[in-house]
Motif scaffolding. Structure first.
Motif, short mmCIF file in Angstrom:
data_model
loop_
_atom_site.label_atom_id
_atom_site.label_comp_id
_atom_site.label_asym_id
_atom_site.label_seq_id
_atom_site.Cartn_x
_atom_site.Cartn_y
_atom_site.Cartn_z
N ALA A 18 0.05 -4.67 6.35
CA ALA A 18 -0.07 -3.23 6.07
C ALA A 18 0.95 -2.44 6.89
CB ALA A 18 -1.49 -2.76 6.37
N LEU A 28 0.61 4.38 0.29
CA LEU A 28 -0.60 4.15 -0.51
C LEU A 28 -0.95 2.66 -0.54
CD1 LEU A 28 -2.70 5.55 -2.28
CD2 LEU A 28 -1.22 5.09 -4.24
N ALA A 29 0.06 1.83 -0.76
CA ALA A 29 -0.18 0.38 -0.77
C ALA A 29 -0.58 -0.10 0.62
CB ALA A 29 1.06 -0.35 -1.25
N THR A 31 -2.20 1.55 2.91
CA THR A 31 -3.59 1.95 3.16
C THR A 31 -4.55 1.02 2.44
OG1 THR A 31 -2.85 4.24 3.32
CG2 THR A 31 -5.20 3.88 3.01
N ARG A 32 -4.22 0.65 1.22
CA ARG A 32 -5.07 -0.27 0.46
C ARG A 32 -5.11 -1.64 1.13
NH1 ARG A 32 -2.72 0.00 -4.41
NH2 ARG A 32 -3.78 1.94 -4.83
N ALA A 35 -7.31 -1.48 4.16
CA ALA A 35 -8.74 -1.45 3.79
C ALA A 35 -9.24 -2.86 3.50
CB ALA A 35 -8.94 -0.55 2.59
N TYR A 36 -8.46 -3.63 2.74
CA TYR A 36 -8.86 -5.01 2.47
C TYR A 36 -8.87 -5.85 3.75
CZ TYR A 36 -8.71 -4.53 -2.61
OH TYR A 36 -8.97 -4.18 -3.92
#
Length: 149
Positions: A18, A28-29, A31-32, A35-36
């Motif tokens: 990340a 955006l990617a 952050t995703r 989160a994972y």
């Protein structure tokens, strides 16, 4: 202990990925991915990983799964036998044979049958003669004449 270590390593690797993604200005990617990456650590801290790993390594749990499998297999065998006989229970079969009980065929015997008819063209009768092979080439001749051949 090993499962918690693996989950922590996966989370650390995900957070590193990340960070690299954020460095490339794809926020955006990033952050995703972050989160994972936090999900395995969250599962470790809530105790889910310990519960699952404790469940997987117990022989009594595997015996329980085996019994559930046997029960499912028995249900499927009885269902197959019922379908081959055509009845749900012996009383319904006896009532149907004697004329009592519900008569399912009397309502609509072909209600669930597919309605595949002959189509919109009527079947050829004895008076209609089959078309001659010369008639089959009339379309081809018309096309050839249209193109001047």
């Amino acid at each position: 202990m090993i499962a918690e270590t693996i989950c922590s390593a996966v989370s650390a690797a995900g957070l590193g990925l990340a960070a690299v993604t954020a460095y490339r200005r794809r926020f955006l990617a990033a952050t995703r991915i972050a989160a994972y990456a936090l999900v395995p650590v969250g599962l470790v801290l809530t105790g889910v990983v310990a519960w699952v790993s404790g469940m997987v390594f117990k022989p009594s749990v595997w015996a329980g799964f085996a019994l559930l499998g046997v029960a499912w297999l028995l249900f499927m065998i009885t269902r197959t036998v019922e379908r081959r006989r055509g009845t749900r229970d012996p009383e319904a079969g006896a009532a149907k044979a004697t004329g009592g009980g519900r008569n399912r065929e009397a309502v609509a015997p072909t209600a669930s049958a597919p309605s595949l008819g002959a189509g919109s063209r009527p079947a050829p009768t004895a008076r209609q003669a089959p078309t001659a092979p010369a008639d089959d080439f009339s379309d081809i001749e018309a096309i050839l004449k249209k193109h001047g051949i």
